[in-house]
Scaffold this motif. Structure first.
Motif, short mmCIF file in Angstrom:
data_model
loop_
_atom_site.label_atom_id
_atom_site.label_comp_id
_atom_site.label_asym_id
_atom_site.label_seq_id
_atom_site.Cartn_x
_atom_site.Cartn_y
_atom_site.Cartn_z
N SER A 194 5.79 -14.89 5.27
CA SER A 194 5.49 -13.89 6.10
C SER A 194 5.96 -12.62 5.46
N ALA A 195 7.38 -12.91 5.33
CA ALA A 195 8.40 -11.96 5.06
C ALA A 195 8.23 -11.31 3.69
N ALA A 196 7.81 -12.21 2.78
CA ALA A 196 7.47 -11.68 1.35
C ALA A 196 6.20 -10.64 1.82
N GLY A 197 5.08 -11.26 2.42
CA GLY A 197 4.12 -10.50 2.59
C GLY A 197 4.33 -9.05 3.10
N GLY A 198 5.26 -9.10 4.07
CA GLY A 198 5.70 -7.72 4.71
C GLY A 198 6.35 -6.76 3.72
N LEU A 199 7.22 -7.42 2.65
CA LEU A 199 7.56 -6.64 1.69
C LEU A 199 6.32 -5.62 0.90
N ILE A 200 5.54 -6.61 0.58
CA ILE A 200 4.34 -6.14 -0.05
C ILE A 200 3.77 -5.06 0.85
N MET A 201 3.37 -5.12 2.13
CA MET A 201 2.73 -4.40 2.95
C MET A 201 3.60 -3.11 3.13
N LEU A 202 5.05 -3.01 3.35
CA LEU A 202 5.84 -2.23 3.41
C LEU A 202 5.69 -1.20 1.99
N ALA A 203 5.46 -1.96 0.79
CA ALA A 203 5.34 -1.40 -0.68
C ALA A 203 3.97 -0.48 -0.48
N THR A 204 3.09 -1.10 -0.16
CA THR A 204 1.57 -0.65 -0.06
C THR A 204 1.62 0.62 0.94
N GLY A 205 2.34 0.81 2.04
CA GLY A 205 2.51 1.82 2.66
C GLY A 205 2.98 2.90 2.13
N LEU A 206 4.22 2.83 1.21
CA LEU A 206 4.95 3.74 0.61
C LEU A 206 4.12 4.30 -0.50
N ARG A 207 3.37 3.58 -1.03
CA ARG A 207 2.19 4.06 -2.01
C ARG A 207 1.19 4.80 -1.50
N ILE A 208 0.64 4.59 -0.49
CA ILE A 208 -0.58 5.19 0.22
C ILE A 208 -0.07 6.69 0.47
N CYS A 209 1.31 6.59 1.00
CA CYS A 209 1.85 7.88 1.34
C CYS A 209 2.29 8.98 0.17
N GLY A 210 2.40 8.09 -0.92
CA GLY A 210 2.48 8.95 -2.04
C GLY A 210 3.97 8.99 -2.24
N ILE A 211 4.94 8.22 -1.64
CA ILE A 211 6.25 8.48 -1.63
C ILE A 211 6.82 7.59 -2.77
N LYS A 212 6.40 6.46 -3.06
CA LYS A 212 6.63 5.75 -4.38
C LYS A 212 5.63 4.79 -4.66
N SER A 213 4.96 5.16 -5.95
CA SER A 213 3.82 4.00 -6.33
C SER A 213 4.51 2.59 -6.72
N PHE A 214 4.61 1.80 -6.07
CA PHE A 214 5.07 0.42 -6.11
C PHE A 214 3.73 -0.30 -6.90
N PRO A 215 4.00 -1.08 -7.81
CA PRO A 215 2.70 -1.94 -8.47
C PRO A 215 2.25 -3.18 -7.60
N VAL A 216 1.82 -2.80 -6.51
CA VAL A 216 1.72 -3.49 -5.48
C VAL A 216 0.82 -5.05 -5.85
N ALA A 217 -0.26 -4.74 -6.48
CA ALA A 217 -1.03 -5.91 -7.07
C ALA A 217 -0.19 -6.75 -7.97
N ASN A 218 0.73 -6.28 -8.80
CA ASN A 218 1.66 -7.03 -9.49
C ASN A 218 2.55 -7.87 -8.84
N MET A 219 2.76 -7.55 -7.60
CA MET A 219 3.70 -8.22 -6.62
C MET A 219 3.21 -9.50 -6.03
N LEU A 220 1.77 -9.56 -6.28
CA LEU A 220 1.01 -10.72 -5.51
C LEU A 220 1.43 -12.17 -5.93
#
Length: 238
Positions: A194-220
């Motif tokens: 769950s924590a690993a999924g939480g990190l990905i969701m946090l990265a997803t939020g930062l990407r949607i906001c345009g703050i930092k474009s994390f490669p969220v798909a590559n994190m899966l």
């Protein structure tokens, strides 16, 4: 026979279609102003589940190795191609919504694809139904996804409804594998997952906001690695 994944997928389709239809009638300032809210919600969900982690070092290790694997396999690049093709086909049938460029569309679409398909609620809900036949967790996710898909579709258009296809495939696969996977896990392993999924969701939020474009798909790939690494860490190191 499991029914939760089908109900959940139907909600994404309905929400995506209704949101795209409504989005064409909303002013541009409203559609643009909603994006930060989407990202904030994703970050909030991620922050909620991360504190339950048992072995954070194991989660970090799984995330690092998983990202390296994702980068080497070009996972996000492949998803970008599929998303671009999906948008092209859908735009031929339905009028484009939101006025986003192809680059802007792909950046946000990949992020929400991960949000819908790799959330902890969906993963555990599918496994729970596969083990017990109880779809209640996925029913809760269905309600959330109906509104979330509608909100995202306001800016991304009818392509959001297509996310129901990979989501359905993933949830059905997890439900089928649950009888083999769940008995081999521990509460600590599931907490770290769950924590690993939480990190990905946090990265997803930062990407949607345009703050930092994390490669969220590559994190899966981290989601596949985190439970075995958590078990090894707890057994031999912690």
């Amino acid at each position: 026979m499991v029914i939760g994944p089908f109900v959940n997928g139907s909600a994404v389709v309905i929400g995506g279609l209704l949101g795209a239809f409504a989005g064409a009638k909303l002013p541009e300032r409203v559609r643009v102003g909603l994006n930060p809210l989407f990202g904030l919600c994703s970050m909030g969900l991620g922050i909620m589940v991360i504190p339950g982690v048992k072995y954070f070092a194991a989660v970090v290790l799984a995330s690092v190795i998983g990202l390296a694997i994702g980068e080497l396999c070009y996972i996000e690049k492949g998803i970008n191609k599929l998303a671009g093709s999906a948008r092209g086909l859908i735009d031929k049938v339905f009028p484009p919504v939101g006025g986003l460029s192809q680059e802007e569309f792909l950046d946000k679409y990949v992020a929400i694809l991960v949000l819908f398909c790799a959330s902890g609620t969906g993963v555990f809900g599918s496994m729970h139904e596969g083990m017990t036949g109880d779809p209640s967790i996925l029913y809760i996710k269905t309600i959330l996804d109906l509104f979330t898909a509608g909100i995202f579709a306001i800016t991304l258009g009818y392509a959001v409804a297509v996310i129901a296809v990979p989501q359905l495939v993933i949830q059905l696969s997890l439900a089928a594998l649950a009888a083999f996977i769940v008995p081999m896990t521990t509460p600590e392993m599931r907490a770290d997952f769950s924590a690993a999924g939480g990190l990905i969701m946090l990265a997803t939020g930062l990407r949607i906001c345009g703050i930092k474009s994390f490669p969220v798909a590559n994190m899966l790939p981290a989601l596949v690695l985190v439970m075995p690494i958590s078990y090894l860490w707890g057994t031999y190191i912690a």
